[in-house]
Enzyme design. Structure first.
Site, PDB file in Angstrom:
ATOM      1  N   GLY A 100      -0.869  44.411  -6.384  1.00  0.00           N
ATOM      2  CA  GLY A 100      -1.610  44.931  -7.535  1.00  0.00           C
ATOM      3  C   GLY A 100      -1.427  44.124  -8.799  1.00  0.00           C
ATOM      4  O   GLY A 100      -1.655  44.622  -9.895  1.00  0.00           O
ATOM      5  N   ASP A 146      -9.538  33.837  -2.762  1.00  0.00           N
ATOM      6  CA  ASP A 146      -8.123  34.168  -2.543  1.00  0.00           C
ATOM      7  C   ASP A 146      -7.651  33.694  -1.169  1.00  0.00           C
ATOM      8  O   ASP A 146      -6.590  33.078  -1.023  1.00  0.00           O
ATOM      9  CB  ASP A 146      -7.902  35.680  -2.650  1.00  0.00           C
TER      10      ASP A 146
HETATM   11  C1  GLA Z   1     -10.714  38.967  -6.555  1.00  0.00           C
HETATM   12  C2  GLA Z   1     -11.619  38.573  -5.393  1.00  0.00           C
HETATM   13  C3  GLA Z   1     -12.001  37.095  -5.491  1.00  0.00           C
HETATM   14  C4  GLA Z   1     -12.582  36.773  -6.875  1.00  0.00           C
HETATM   15  C5  GLA Z   1     -11.680  37.300  -7.971  1.00  0.00           C
HETATM   16  C6  GLA Z   1     -12.273  37.154  -9.343  1.00  0.00           C
HETATM   17  O1  GLA Z   1      -9.500  38.297  -6.498  1.00  0.00           O
HETATM   18  O2  GLA Z   1     -10.955  38.792  -4.165  1.00  0.00           O
HETATM   19  O3  GLA Z   1     -12.920  36.768  -4.469  1.00  0.00           O
HETATM   20  O4  GLA Z   1     -13.890  37.280  -6.989  1.00  0.00           O
HETATM   21  O5  GLA Z   1     -11.361  38.670  -7.793  1.00  0.00           O
HETATM   22  O6  GLA Z   1     -12.423  35.798  -9.678  1.00  0.00           O
END
Ligand code: GLA
Length: 335
Positions: A100, A146
């Site tokens: 988180g 990510d």
């Molecule tokens: C989260 C999502 C990513 C991206 C970010 C914002 O981490 O998993 O794919 O969209 O937010 O940049």
């Protein structure tokens, strides 16, 4: 046979909320990594975590991931649904990635579980499978940043990701710049956030003015609604900031790096409206700290961490403050 898989979290330097519209982002894998270790066999994936009280226990025959309890088991079930392993697994999860916090603890978990379960493919294939896992587990229509950062990280480098072509270019980080994550004190859960609503607003804007990735600021005149214009303006200006940031890294132009972080935060705050009062106050405090080049919220927003670039030692590590190194991507090894 005992198998161990390790997958890092990530911090995004710039390029926020651009990956759902084929834009650009610049994350780096970090030296906080999730490790899954255990043995392959049976027809269930059974994992105990050092961060969670309850065991995740998921049949490989299939289950609706979003309904699994405990909730962290949804990510395990998402991976099982995405990669359909031939055999189960029994083992443990250990992770220093704070949940988180906007440092992609869930992506690190998914990528480590997928590798432990025997996923065999390129880093991009691994990231795609784990992005699907995240989407079915959380119901959040997240992009690929990510999972790709976790799968494809390069030691000492940020990753310039073109989320349209999915090309990844490693960009060296200059000597003597430290990347620090500082927690705002607010834990966020994307499931309850307006992430999906922002994503829908950007998709709606694209219906009118075409791909935001190819649009410029004057094209925003085509959007009648001021809120839609602000949302789209964030993405258009943020994509430009990613390129300017990469150029500033390559020329070690620290003043410009700081300015771009400040502009990025202002855009996330006023145009996309994903910041919080705690994050705004934190970014202001960091920016005023001697030796800090600049700071902004990192990740999806709605709480979690700010990222600061600074001279070495400007910010001391401690509870909620992590001095980070850019790390290699995920790997699996015997034992
Ligand atoms: C989260 C999502 C990513 C991206 C970010 C914002 O981490 O998993 O794919 O969209 O937010 O940049």
């Amino acid at each position: 046979m005992v198998v161990t898989a390790t997958a890092p979290g990530r911090i995004n330097l710039i390029g926020e909320h651009t990956d759902t519209t084929g834009g650009w982002c610049l994350p780096m894998a970090i030296d906080l990594a999730t490790t899954v270790t255990g043995t392959v066999g049976g027809d269930r994936v059974v994992l105990r975590s050092d961060q969670e009280a309850a065991v995740a226990d998921v049949p490989i025959a299939g289950v609706e991931p979003a309904t699994v309890e405990p909730a962290w088991g949804r990510y395990v079930a998402g991976v099982v649904a995405a990669i359909q392993p031939a055999a189960g697994f029994t083992g443990t999860v250990t992770s220093p990635v704070p949940p988180g916090a906007g440092l992609s603890s869930s992506a690190a978990l998914e990528v480590a579980v997928a590798l432990a379960l025997g996923f065999d493919g390129t880093p991009l294939e691994l990231a795609r499978a784990c992005q699907r896992a995240e989407q079915v587990a959380s119901g959040v229509p997240c992009g690929i940043m990510d999972q790709l950062a976790s799968a494809a990280g390069v030691d000492g480098h940020a990753l310039l990701i073109d989320t349209r072509s999915l090309d990844v270019t490693a960009v060296p980080l200059p000597e003597g710049i430290e990347v620090v994550a500082v927690h705002s004190g607010e834990r966020r859960r994307l499931e309850d956030s307006a992430y999906g609503e922002r994503h829908a607003a950007l998709a709606a804007a694209e219906q009118v003015i075409g791909p935001l990735r190819d649009a410029d600021v004057p094209a925003l005149r085509g959007l009648a609604d001021p809120e839609a214009r602000r949302r789209a303006r964030h993405v258009i200006t943020e994509n430009a900031r990613v390129h300017a940031f990469v150029a500033a890294l390559r020329s070690d132009d620290r003043r410009t790096l700081g300015d771009l972080l400040a502009e990025g935060h202002a855009s996330l705050r006023h145009d996309l409206e994903v910041s919080t009062p705690a994050l705004d106050a934190l970014v202001q405090r960091l920016t005023a700290t001697p030796g800090v080049l600049g700071a902004r919220l990192t990740g999806a927003g709605f709480g979690g961490c700010a990222v600061a670039l600074c001279e070495p030692g400007a910010l001391a590590a401690g509870p909620g403050v992590w001095r980070l190194r850019a790390a290699s991507g995920a790997r699996r090894h015997p034992g």
